[in-house]
Scaffold this motif. Structure first.
Motif, mmCIF file in Angstrom:
data_model
loop_
_atom_site.group_PDB
_atom_site.id
_atom_site.type_symbol
_atom_site.label_atom_id
_atom_site.label_comp_id
_atom_site.label_asym_id
_atom_site.label_seq_id
_atom_site.Cartn_x
_atom_site.Cartn_y
_atom_site.Cartn_z
ATOM 1 N N LEU A 1 0.861 -1.183 0.000
ATOM 2 C CA LEU A 1 0.000 0.000 0.000
ATOM 3 C C LEU A 1 0.895 1.230 0.000
ATOM 4 C CD1 LEU A 1 -2.752 1.487 0.543
ATOM 5 C CD2 LEU A 1 -2.218 1.252 2.966
ATOM 6 N N LEU A 2 0.662 2.128 -0.959
ATOM 7 C CA LEU A 2 1.429 3.373 -1.031
ATOM 8 C C LEU A 2 0.614 4.507 -0.441
ATOM 9 C CD1 LEU A 2 2.723 3.149 -4.712
ATOM 10 C CD2 LEU A 2 3.899 2.508 -2.600
ATOM 11 N N ASP A 3 1.260 5.277 0.431
ATOM 12 C CA ASP A 3 0.597 6.432 1.053
ATOM 13 C C ASP A 3 1.345 7.689 0.616
ATOM 14 O OD1 ASP A 3 0.039 8.513 2.805
ATOM 15 O OD2 ASP A 3 0.591 7.419 4.622
ATOM 16 N N GLY A 4 0.687 8.537 -0.185
ATOM 17 C CA GLY A 4 1.304 9.808 -0.584
ATOM 18 C C GLY A 4 2.079 9.737 -1.889
ATOM 19 N N PHE A 5 2.121 8.611 -2.507
ATOM 20 C CA PHE A 5 2.774 8.414 -3.806
ATOM 21 C C PHE A 5 1.915 7.442 -4.597
ATOM 22 C CE2 PHE A 5 5.453 6.193 -6.816
ATOM 23 C CZ PHE A 5 6.231 7.201 -7.356
ATOM 24 N N PRO A 6 1.575 7.745 -5.857
ATOM 25 C CA PRO A 6 1.945 8.923 -6.616
ATOM 26 C C PRO A 6 1.103 10.136 -6.227
ATOM 27 C CG PRO A 6 0.527 7.525 -7.920
ATOM 28 C CD PRO A 6 0.752 6.808 -6.636
ATOM 29 N N ARG A 7 1.690 11.307 -6.410
ATOM 30 C CA ARG A 7 1.051 12.561 -6.053
ATOM 31 C C ARG A 7 0.692 13.361 -7.299
ATOM 32 N NH1 ARG A 7 2.125 12.861 -0.579
ATOM 33 N NH2 ARG A 7 2.149 14.929 0.282
ATOM 34 N N THR A 8 1.458 13.163 -8.362
ATOM 35 C CA THR A 8 1.274 13.945 -9.591
ATOM 36 C C THR A 8 1.039 12.978 -10.748
ATOM 37 O OG1 THR A 8 3.590 13.805 -10.194
ATOM 38 C CG2 THR A 8 2.979 15.653 -8.776
ATOM 39 N N LEU A 9 0.580 13.548 -11.872
ATOM 40 C CA LEU A 9 0.351 12.693 -13.035
ATOM 41 C C LEU A 9 1.662 12.056 -13.494
ATOM 42 C CD1 LEU A 9 -1.719 11.651 -15.028
ATOM 43 C CD2 LEU A 9 -1.264 13.636 -16.473
ATOM 44 N N GLY A 10 2.756 12.833 -13.449
ATOM 45 C CA GLY A 10 4.070 12.289 -13.853
ATOM 46 C C GLY A 10 4.440 11.073 -13.019
#
Ligand code: G5P
Length: 224
Positions: free
Chosen positions: A85-94
């Motif tokens: 589980l990822l928390d805070g990533f990804p944040r942007t479309l890139g």
């Protein structure tokens, strides 16, 4: 062997990503990787890569995508063979596209929490810097005021929880999250939850995850 499960949780600062991620990790045995905690830990340990991002984190500015993906994707490689589980990533479309090139997510949770609630929560938040354990003086206070429950070490407040930094973080979040949310919506894996209390949102997330994945014995459930 059960199929690996890959999930991410998104939401503005203070929306409860960290709190809910810890519950998910404990209940479902997922490895839990928080980008913010990972950066702060690296900064505290003075690793070369993380010192480069110190200024961004201290000013609550997004770390550039190429740096963020260079830090996070190798960590995920180390978790191959585990559900995570990822928390805070990804944040942007890139970041989302870079992740998408390597992994197909099964589920993305998006938290929608009103601004006033976020402001109240963050001004009351204290953390144990070494472990990333999060406390809230009203909602989730430590047993002894100002001390971590496990180690007894002092708790601190983030500079980026101060009101001006918080406004900047919320503005940034809105702008960058929209295309990411649209991407995951188009893939049919986005699940949004709205509310002002984590305890009321949690049963819905718990039930969603129970239906989406087989409950597996936890291999380890630690914040990274
Ligand atoms: P972070 O660490 O990812 P944020 O800003 O996204 O930082 P944050 O602030 O850690 O997220 P959260 O995880 O969403 O918030 O929320 P939380 O910590 O669980 O809960 C907030 C508080 O509310 C806690 O005190 C909790 O106990 C309390 N709480 C929870 N639920 C309730 C409730 O129901 N009621 C009440 N009363 N209280 C509650 O990122 C930090 C920085 O790292 C960089 C950026 O510089 C960022 O600013 N960064 C990245 N940069 C680029 N790309 C990325 N992917 C990056 N990731 C991190």
């Amino acid at each position: 062997m059960a199929k690996l499960f890959r999930a991410a949780i998104m939401g503005p600062p203070g929306s409860g990503k960290g709190t809910i991620s810890q519950r998910i990790a404990q209940s479902f045995g997922l490895q839990y990787l928080s980008s913010g905690h990972f950066l702060r830990e690296g900064i505290a340990a003075k690793t070369e890569a993380c010192l480069l991002v110190k200024t961004y984190v201290e000013r609550s500015m997004l770390v550039p995508d190429h740096v963020m993906t260079r830090l996070m994707l190798p960590r995920l490689e180390q978790l191959s063979g585990h559900s995570w589980l990822l928390d805070g990533f990804p944040r942007t479309l890139g970041q989302a596209l870079a992740l998408n090139n390597l992994y197909q997510l099964d589920l993305v949770i998006s938290l929608n929490i009103p601004y006033e609630t976020l402001k109240e929560r963050l001004s009351d938040r204290w953390i144990h810097p070494a472990s990333g354990r999060v406390y809230n003086m009203g909602f989730n206070p430590p047993r002894v005021q100002g001390k971590d429950d496990i180690t007894g070490e002092p708790l601190i407040q983030h500079d980026d929880d101060k009101p001006q930094a918080l406004m900047a973080r919320l503005r940034h979040y809105k702008d960058v999250a929209k295309p990411v949310i649209d991407l995951y919506k188009s893939q049919g894996i986005l699940h949004s939850f709205s509310g002002t209390e984590t305890d009321r949102i949690w049963p819905y997330i718990n039930s969603l995850l129970s239906t989406k994945m087989h409950t597996q014995p936890s291999d380890t459930c630690q914040a990274q």
